[in-house]
Scaffold this active site. Structure first.
Site, PDB file in Angstrom:
ATOM      1  N   GLY A  15      21.950  68.358  32.395  1.00 10.50           N
ATOM      2  CA  GLY A  15      21.765  67.239  31.632  1.00 10.50           C
ATOM      3  C   GLY A  15      21.153  67.475  30.233  1.00 10.50           C
ATOM      4  N   ARG A  18      20.980  65.657  25.298  1.00  9.53           N
ATOM      5  CA  ARG A  18      20.081  65.206  24.480  1.00  9.53           C
ATOM      6  C   ARG A  18      18.581  65.480  24.901  1.00  9.53           C
ATOM      7  NH1 ARG A  18      19.450  58.738  25.576  1.00  9.53           N
ATOM      8  NH2 ARG A  18      19.294  58.881  27.902  1.00  9.53           N
ATOM      9  N   SER A  40      27.058  64.113  31.732  1.00 14.02           N
ATOM     10  CA  SER A  40      27.523  63.019  32.628  1.00 14.02           C
ATOM     11  C   SER A  40      28.782  62.203  31.884  1.00 14.02           C
ATOM     12  CB  SER A  40      26.465  61.903  32.855  1.00 14.02           C
ATOM     13  OG  SER A  40      26.848  60.955  33.753  1.00 14.02           O
ATOM     14  N   VAL A  67      25.607  65.724  38.872  1.00 14.50           N
ATOM     15  CA  VAL A  67      24.750  66.460  39.538  1.00 14.50           C
ATOM     16  C   VAL A  67      24.413  66.160  40.980  1.00 14.50           C
ATOM     17  CG1 VAL A  67      23.508  67.364  37.589  1.00 14.50           C
ATOM     18  CG2 VAL A  67      22.572  65.277  38.821  1.00 14.50           C
ATOM     19  N   SER A 146       7.650  65.386  36.497  1.00  6.65           N
ATOM     20  CA  SER A 146       6.886  64.173  35.563  1.00  6.65           C
ATOM     21  C   SER A 146       5.488  64.055  36.260  1.00  6.65           C
ATOM     22  CB  SER A 146       7.919  62.999  35.364  1.00  6.65           C
ATOM     23  OG  SER A 146       6.894  61.924  34.911  1.00  6.65           O
ATOM     24  N   TYR A 159      11.574  56.480  40.667  1.00  6.55           N
ATOM     25  CA  TYR A 159      11.191  57.663  39.808  1.00  6.55           C
ATOM     26  C   TYR A 159      10.217  58.412  40.284  1.00  6.55           C
ATOM     27  CZ  TYR A 159      11.032  60.285  35.404  1.00  6.55           C
ATOM     28  OH  TYR A 159      11.121  61.113  34.471  1.00  6.55           O
ATOM     29  N   ALA A 161       8.752  59.052  43.339  1.00  5.41           N
ATOM     30  CA  ALA A 161       9.319  59.613  44.544  1.00  5.41           C
ATOM     31  C   ALA A 161      10.389  60.726  44.051  1.00  5.41           C
ATOM     32  CB  ALA A 161       9.864  58.438  45.383  1.00  5.41           C
ATOM     33  N   LYS A 163      10.423  62.381  41.598  1.00  8.29           N
ATOM     34  CA  LYS A 163       9.738  63.581  40.682  1.00  8.29           C
ATOM     35  C   LYS A 163       8.648  64.284  41.679  1.00  8.29           C
ATOM     36  CE  LYS A 163      11.880  63.476  36.841  1.00  8.29           C
ATOM     37  NZ  LYS A 163      12.751  64.540  36.371  1.00  8.29           N
TER      38      LYS A 163
END
Length: 251
Positions: A15, A18, A40, A67, A146, A159, A161, A163
């Protein structure tokens, strides 16, 4: 520290077209590493990044790859190894958000985030280890997690969960591969200045900044420099750790 400290080394960054992934890919290339990355949908951005990396005097490899797809991830890593000769570093950075309160969250929102963020890291880790374990010098895996995975965030059950799962993956995998001179660590990032954070309304950004002891968002270059340290020889005795780079937000 040598500007070309990673000369002769090769990295995969997932990824990377950017934001944080792009910053890490470019910083690795500036320090002499060959860099492979997947994308992607952003074919145009991927081509631009490929040119930027090549202009830094190193080799690069870029292909579209989901992925979350195990077969595609395995094939990507094989092609990257063939193109670059070796895989010394893996940075599992690919991630998405589908934020909403759990009672409004659709099953597909849960599945998409878990599959991309967590299964994606598992897919790529498994695939590169087949090559990395043959390296005499070992290697390093860095998972971009995160603080949402450390303290949890409202509206981010999926999100958070994913991370948190990356942190568990980091610690378990670190124990599995330590005997092969492979380190596995995670960065638990706070609020970083990216296109995504830039879409937040100014008053909301100001409220978030008030919550951060350092009173600012982090910069992608700062994350890239931390990542390079974690992959460097100076950090070879660090494994299974979660480094929080969040301006003090979650301390």
């Amino acid at each position: 520290m040598s500007d070309k400290q990673f000369a002769g080394k090769s990295a995969i960054v997932t990824g990377a077209t950017r934001g944080i992934g792009k910053a890490i890919a470019l910083e690795l290339a500036k320090r002499g590493a060959n860099v492979a990355f997947n994308y992607s949908k952003s074919a145009d951005e991927a081509e631009k990044l490929k040119v930027e990396i090549e202009n830094l005097g190193v080799k690069t490899f870029a292909e579209q790859c989901d992925v979350a797809n195990t077969e595609a991830s395995t094939e990507f890593c094989k092609q990257a190894k063939d193109a670059l000769g070796t895989i010394d570093f893996l940075i599992n950075n690919a991630g998405i958000t589908r934020d909403t309160l759990i009672l409004r969250m659709k099953e597909e929102d849960w599945d998409a985030v878990i599959d991309t963020n967590l299964k994606g890291a598992w897919n790529f880790s498994k695939a590169v280890l087949r090559f990395m374990m043959k390296n005499e010098a070992g290697g390093s895996i860095l998972n971009i997690s995160s603080i949402s995975g450390v303290v949890g965030m409202q509206g981010q059950t999926n999100y958070s969960a994913s991370k948190a799962g990356m942190i568990g993956l980091t610690k378990a995998l670190a124990k599995e591969v330590a005997s092969r001179k492979i380190t596995v660590n995670a960065l638990a990032l706070g609020l970083i200045e990216t296109d995504m954070s830039g879409e937040l309304k100014e008053d909301y950004q100001n409220k978030l900044i008030e919550m951060i002891p350092l009173r600012r968002f982090g910069q992608t270059l700062e994350v890239a420099e931390i990542a390079c340290f974690m992959l460097s020889d100076a950090a070879r005795y660090i494994t299974g750790q979660v480094v929080q780079a969040d301006g003090g937000l979650a301390m």
